[in-house]
Design a protein around this motif. Structure first.
Motif, PDB file in Angstrom:
ATOM      1  N   VAL A  24     -14.186-144.904  71.151  1.00  0.00           N
ATOM      2  CA  VAL A  24     -14.688-145.831  72.039  1.00  0.00           C
ATOM      3  C   VAL A  24     -14.240-145.452  73.325  1.00  0.00           C
ATOM      4  N   ALA A  25     -12.836-145.072  73.536  1.00  0.00           N
ATOM      5  CA  ALA A  25     -12.561-144.596  75.021  1.00  0.00           C
ATOM      6  C   ALA A  25     -13.151-143.615  75.487  1.00  0.00           C
ATOM      7  N   ARG A  26     -13.301-142.668  74.653  1.00  0.00           N
ATOM      8  CA  ARG A  26     -14.141-141.470  75.056  1.00  0.00           C
ATOM      9  C   ARG A  26     -15.785-141.905  75.706  1.00  0.00           C
ATOM     10  N   LEU A  27     -16.152-142.722  74.788  1.00  0.00           N
ATOM     11  CA  LEU A  27     -17.684-143.261  75.161  1.00  0.00           C
ATOM     12  C   LEU A  27     -17.471-144.017  76.568  1.00  0.00           C
ATOM     13  N   SER A  28     -16.259-144.676  76.633  1.00  0.00           N
ATOM     14  CA  SER A  28     -16.132-145.614  78.052  1.00  0.00           C
ATOM     15  C   SER A  28     -15.962-144.482  79.040  1.00  0.00           C
ATOM     16  N   GLU A  29     -15.174-143.605  78.625  1.00  0.00           N
ATOM     17  CA  GLU A  29     -14.993-142.545  79.657  1.00  0.00           C
ATOM     18  C   GLU A  29     -16.211-141.764  80.454  1.00  0.00           C
TER      19      GLU A  29
END
Length: 179
Positions: free
Chosen positions: A171-176
């Motif tokens: 999810v963090a990678r998607l948000s970045e």
């Protein structure tokens, strides 16, 4: 001194009985309930394996070594026992799935004041179906993400589980990428 399987299961049954009596008078918060449901879920996931282990010797038992005090055929009795244990295993697997869902939904609740919480409600491994629900995608997409290495997973027996941190990292990678 070695304890037998029946003694260990008896001890576990006694512990569940004691927990049941305690729960009758306890005023549990949602977070405490989540912790209890998590522990019961763990138990429910372990019971099918126990039933499989105790049913295994019945497959190779020699009916000549047994007599049925009710006058029935020992072969029939052994088959019926195996079938009943298999049915029970299936019921516990279904129960574990229901408890997983309850624990998932309770796991998002926390006390208003984080200082009030002394119960660890962290779930370390998620089932594929739970990850799909968390991310709002289908199960096959979760498997696809695991296959291409975008979502880390571990294998436990024949099942795949996704570590909580792997979901958070994804999810963090998607948000970045969206930023």
């Amino acid at each position: 001194m070695t304890t037998t399987v029946s003694e260990q299961v008896g001890t576990a049954a006694g512990a569940v009985r004691a927990a049941n009596h305690t729960a009758m008078s306890a005023a549990l918060t949602a977070s405490e309930t989540s912790a209890v449901v998590g522990a019961v879920t763990d138990l429910a996931h372990r019971l099918p394996q126990l039933l499989e282990h105790i049913a295994r010797p019945l497959r190779t038992a020699d009916p000549v070594d047994y007599r049925d005090d009710r006058g029935s055929d020992p072969i029939h009795a052994l088959r019926q026992a195996r079938a009943a244990l298999n049915d029970a295993r299936d019921v516990f697997e279904a129960l574990a799935g229901h408890l997983d869902r309850a624990h998932y939904h309770l796991g998002h609740l926390s006390p208003s004041d984080p200082e009030d919480s002394t119960v660890n409600t962290t779930k370390y491994l998620w089932r594929v179906e739970e990850v799909a629900e968390l991310l709002g995608i289908c199960r096959s997409r979760v498997f696809g993400l695991m296959n291409v290495g975008e979502l880390a997973s571990v294998k436990i027996g024949s099942s795949r589980r996704v570590p909580d941190q792997a979901v958070r990292d994804y999810v963090a990678r998607l948000s970045e990428g969206a930023a």
